[in-house]
Enzyme design. Structure first.
Site, mmCIF file in Angstrom:
data_model
loop_
_atom_site.group_PDB
_atom_site.id
_atom_site.type_symbol
_atom_site.label_atom_id
_atom_site.label_comp_id
_atom_site.label_asym_id
_atom_site.label_seq_id
_atom_site.Cartn_x
_atom_site.Cartn_y
_atom_site.Cartn_z
ATOM 1 N N ALA A 178 -8.240 -5.722 15.929
ATOM 2 C CA ALA A 178 -9.674 -5.998 15.968
ATOM 3 C C ALA A 178 -10.007 -6.901 17.147
ATOM 4 C CB ALA A 178 -10.132 -6.636 14.661
ATOM 5 N N ASP A 179 -9.221 -7.953 17.323
ATOM 6 C CA ASP A 179 -9.414 -8.852 18.463
ATOM 7 C C ASP A 179 -9.255 -8.115 19.784
ATOM 8 O OD1 ASP A 179 -9.966 -11.448 17.400
ATOM 9 O OD2 ASP A 179 -7.895 -11.593 16.744
ATOM 10 N N LEU A 180 -8.203 -7.326 19.886
ATOM 11 C CA LEU A 180 -7.912 -6.659 21.152
ATOM 12 C C LEU A 180 -8.996 -5.644 21.503
ATOM 13 C CD1 LEU A 180 -4.092 -6.184 20.582
ATOM 14 C CD2 LEU A 180 -5.167 -7.808 22.136
ATOM 15 N N GLY A 183 -12.091 -7.444 22.643
ATOM 16 C CA GLY A 183 -11.937 -7.876 24.032
ATOM 17 C C GLY A 183 -12.123 -6.739 25.012
#
Length: 404
Positions: A178-180, A183
């Site tokens: 989710a973070d990647l 980003g």
């Protein structure tokens, strides 16, 4: 080479102020840095980015251990530590924003306003600035103020319900996806806003979230729910809409195959003595409905082969196939090295270290030469560039604590 001196890459000449911490924002900043932008990372005094403390593993001297987590998302950046609640910190940030092309932040909604840096205030200071803002659940809506960490969003956005050995075994993806993805989406939005700025002369606000980024990659599983009215569930290492497609056992291990067309199915069946038109096997839709029988038939056909021999036979038959590699195998793989996916940097405490490399490459017209940035800088020590950045802005060094 300091990142300030970098003059290569598509974003050469652009300055990014990275106020974000943890992973989504820093990953976006690193992507822009890999494209040649000067990225100045603003960190809390004393502790720095949260990820400086995430571990083990830590490496380096006992008195100054370095987090390998931090090193994964902060190459090619400079670091300055600022207390944004202090007059000095806000003055330096104002100077940075006045000189920048992009600012990245992933505070909860309202935090930047309370610090005195609302979007309106920032654009009054620098109308050309592109603002990237990343949150967990979105900037508005009934749950906008919830804290958003990767695994929480993997559950909330349905990804864990699709991942695991079965419906009763929800599993997180092995990287903070989710973070990647947030980003990556953020960096894409920044690039689009910079292109638009060339036409309008004005910066704008780009917003994304962990929630949006995961729902944005639901792909065919999403349309199963929204169009077909089905509720997809986890089913292990076999594709829900294609068969045979997944991980299969053989004599001494396992291999993965992707039989994604009827032509490939005919070739596969011929290579392994199967009847491609057998009842329940004649079309992909039949094979999906009879997945258990298909898997059993394939694994019977594979039972007499070792993995290496089987992969060679599959390759000869034109069937997409591969093995499951551990990460040490991946980073030792010649194909990975040939794509620039491992880069060496000189770290001030660790010496030469290898990092996973950027995923993009650039070439001149006609493939006459590669222009990909290859001279990378190590993730910075906390405040390593603070004095130089203050000098660049024409601002004095901070007054030491306790000094009148």
């Amino acid at each position: 080479m300091s990142t300030a001196e970098n003059s290569r890459g598509p974003l050469a000449g652009h300055t990014v102020v990275d106020l974000s911490r943890a992973l989504a924002g820093p990953h976006a900043g690193m992507m822009l840095a890999d494209l040649g932008a000067r990225v100045i990372k603003v960190e809390n005094p004393g502790t720095g980015d949260d990820t400086r403390g995430w571990g083990p593993p830590f490496v380096g001297p006992e008195e100054d251990l370095q987090s390998t987590y931090f090193m994964s998302c902060n190459r090619n950046k400079e670091s300055i530590s600022l207390d944004l609640k202090s007059q000095d910190g806000r003055a330096v940030l104002r100077g940075l924003l006045a000189h920048a092309d992009v600012v990245i932040e992933n505070f909860r909604p309202g935090v930047m306003d309370r610090l005195g840096f609302s979007t309106a205030a920032i654009h009054e200071l620098n109308p050309r600035l592109v603002i990237l803002s990343i949150t967990g659940f979105g900037h508005d809506g009934p749950e906008s103020r919830r804290s958003g960490y990767d695994q929480i969003l993997q559950g909330e956005a349905g990804l864990m319900s699709l991942t695991g050995s079965g419906p009763d075994d929800p599993q997180r993806v092995g990287v903070p996806i989710a973070d990647l993805l947030a980003g990556m989406n953020g960096a894409t939005g920044v690039l689009a806003a910079l292109v638009e700025r060339e036409r309008t002369g004005q910066g704008k606000v780009v917003r994304t979230s962990l929630l949006a980024s995961l729902i944005g990659v639901h792909a065919f599983q999403g349309t199963r729910a929204t169009v077909a009215g089905e509720v997809p569930q986890a089913q292990g290492n076999h594709h829900p809409s294609i068969a045979p497609y997944g991980l299969f056992t053989c004599k001494d291990g396992s291999v993965q195959i992707s039989v994604g067309s009827e032509k490939l199915w005919a070739s596969f069946a011929a290579a392994f003595g199967l009847d491609p038109g057998a009842p329940g096997f004649a079309s992909n839709a039949e094979r999906v409905r009879n997945r258990g029988a298909v898997i059993a038939a394939v694994e019977r056909a594979f039972a007499g082969y070792g993995a290496a021999e089987l992969l060679e036979k599959l390759n000869d038959a034109g069937i997409p196939a591969g093995k499951v590699r551990s990460l040490d195998e991946v980073y030792a793989w010649e194909q990975v090295a040939s794509q620039g996916l491992v880069v060496e940097v000189e770290h001030p405490l660790l010496g030469t270290v290898s990092l996973p490399g950027p995923p993009l490459r650039f070439f001149e017209q006609g493939d006459s030469g590669e222009t990909t940035l290859t001279d990378h800088a190590a993730p910075p020590l906390l405040d390593a560039d603070g004095p130089a950045i203050r000098e660049w802005l024409g601002l004095p060094a901070p007054v030491a604590a306790g000094v009148n």
